[in-house]
Scaffold this motif. Structure first.
Motif, PDB file in Angstrom:
ATOM      1  N   GLY A  92      81.987  77.072 103.284  1.00 51.65           N
ATOM      2  CA  GLY A  92      83.216  76.694 103.449  1.00 51.65           C
ATOM      3  C   GLY A  92      83.609  75.204 103.703  1.00 51.65           C
ATOM      4  N   VAL A  93      84.572  74.863 104.426  1.00 53.67           N
ATOM      5  CA  VAL A  93      85.089  73.464 104.574  1.00 53.67           C
ATOM      6  C   VAL A  93      84.805  72.998 105.723  1.00 53.67           C
ATOM      7  CG1 VAL A  93      87.037  71.673 104.070  1.00 53.67           C
ATOM      8  CG2 VAL A  93      86.503  73.582 102.336  1.00 53.67           C
ATOM      9  N   VAL A  94      84.349  71.521 106.021  1.00 59.24           N
ATOM     10  CA  VAL A  94      84.040  70.926 107.395  1.00 59.24           C
ATOM     11  C   VAL A  94      85.590  70.863 107.777  1.00 59.24           C
ATOM     12  CG1 VAL A  94      83.459  69.011 108.448  1.00 59.24           C
ATOM     13  CG2 VAL A  94      81.918  70.057 106.875  1.00 59.24           C
ATOM     14  N   ASP A  95      86.010  70.891 108.793  1.00 62.04           N
ATOM     15  CA  ASP A  95      87.220  70.784 109.413  1.00 62.04           C
ATOM     16  C   ASP A  95      87.376  69.888 110.681  1.00 62.04           C
ATOM     17  OD1 ASP A  95      87.015  72.493 111.419  1.00 62.04           O
ATOM     18  OD2 ASP A  95      89.125  73.410 111.190  1.00 62.04           O
ATOM     19  N   ALA A  96      86.387  69.664 111.310  1.00 63.44           N
ATOM     20  CA  ALA A  96      86.199  68.841 112.687  1.00 63.44           C
ATOM     21  C   ALA A  96      84.809  68.373 112.651  1.00 63.44           C
ATOM     22  CB  ALA A  96      86.678  69.521 113.513  1.00 63.44           C
ATOM     23  N   LEU A  97      84.480  67.254 113.197  1.00 62.11           N
ATOM     24  CA  LEU A  97      83.066  66.857 113.744  1.00 62.11           C
ATOM     25  C   LEU A  97      82.846  66.577 115.357  1.00 62.11           C
ATOM     26  CD1 LEU A  97      82.394  64.037 111.043  1.00 62.11           C
ATOM     27  CD2 LEU A  97      81.249  66.215 111.251  1.00 62.11           C
ATOM     28  N   GLY A  98      81.963  66.902 115.912  1.00 60.85           N
ATOM     29  CA  GLY A  98      81.678  66.722 117.379  1.00 60.85           C
ATOM     30  C   GLY A  98      81.837  65.188 117.507  1.00 60.85           C
TER      31      GLY A  98
END
Length: 322
Positions: A65-71
């Motif tokens: 899929g696609v990264v949509d947020a980082l911690g």
């Protein structure tokens, strides 16, 4: 978001509405496009896999899929990066929060459906044949379960490595798929005397076995002195018992292979292997075979295809458009 959940071991997964996951430090949230199914998903749902997760849990060993947020305070693939993910759990959901080290960027030329089922099958065969089995050009490789998810990749990689590949699969249709992947010779897995048939073909040097049971026993007795037998899994439901006297007199090696274990004790070996495989894919050297692409709601159909060994190559669940 929606996610499939295992709430009771031995029962079918159920589709639930869950809160959107919030990535912690060291994690990235992925908007999941597709998830690859594996025989291990069936074992995990029964509680008979080597790794167990607290109930309830979302199954799905691998996805894309696609990264949509980082911690917070997390360095990882940037938001918007297309990635494949192997986290061992959590893939059969619309979103997942995964450790950044389990994410591998994928090229724009690679579809999410291909990437979702790429890592485990190809990674298992590449590490098994090259790193553990020490397969050499000119040797004879026998692949059992040769039209299945991992078996077909072993045929393809074995041929790329210059081996003479004998593919063992049930029925002419599956044998034809194995030949298209690079097998020079094929055998029906229902052959009455598999040991005699293999010996008549000159014996084998390396055995790749995701099946177990009687097929392993026949292959063991048809393996040439100095041969290596790679134990990948037990799709037959029968774990073979190895007669050590045969190993001794023929100088044979039986080697266990669990690809996911490398993520824990030797992640650099796993990552090097994946880098090679993604490069081969980008160069057009690999031809991933997805026999069934099913919608999210039809997970049960996909699992039944694996359970009855009716699929060839990979079964992939499409989750959402990106």
């Amino acid at each position: 978001m929606q996610a499939w959940q295992i709430e009771t071991l031995g029962a079918e997964p159920v589709l639930r509405d869950l809160p959107l996951p919030v990535p912690a430090k060291g994690q990235a949230r992925v908007r999941i496009a597709a998830a690859g199914l594996n025989f291990a998903d069936l074992l995990m749902a029964k509680g008979s896999y080597q790794e167990r997760h607290p109930l309830p849990f979302t199954p799905g060993l691998e996805c894309a899929g696609v990264v949509d947020a980082l911690g917070p305070d997390t360095t990882g693939p940037a938001v918007g990066t297309r990635v494949a993910c192997f986290a061992g759990v959590g893939g059969l959901a619309e979103f997942g929060a995964f450790p950044v080290e389990t994410l591998t960027p994928i090229p724009d030329t690679m579809s999410f459906e291909t990437a979702a089922g790429f890592q485990i099958a190809y990674g298992t065969s590449h590490l098994a044949l090259g790193h553990l089995g020490r397969l050499r050009a000119g040797e004879t490789l026998l692949v059992l379960g040769a039209a299945g998810g991992v078996g077909l990749t072993a045929v393809e990689i074995g041929a790329l490595m210059g081996a003479r590949v004998i593919a063992c699969a049930r029925g002419e249709e599956k044998q034809a798929i194995a030949r298209a992947a690079g097998a020079q010779e094929t055998l029906d897995s229902e052959t009455a005397d598999l040991k005699a048939a293999l010996r008549a073909m000159g014996g084998v040097d390396v055995v790749y076995d995701p099946v177990g049971g009687a097929a392993f026993d026949a292959a063991l007795r048809a393996t040439r002195p100095g041969g290596r037998l790679l134990t990948i899994g037990f799709a037959s439901g029968e774990v073979p018992q190895v007669p050590a006297n045969l190993l001794l007199v023929k100088n044979l090696s039986v080697i266990g292979m669990w690809w996911g274990g490398y993520a824990k004790f030797a992640p650099h070996i796993l990552q090097d292997s994946l880098s090679t495989l993604f490069a081969w894919q980008a160069a057009g050297k690999l031809r991933p075979h997805v026999s069934h692409l099913l919608p999210f709601a039809e997970l049960a159909v996909g699992l039944e295809l694996l359970r009855n060994r009716r699929a060839t190559g990979k079964v992939v669940i499409g989750i959402q458009q990106q």
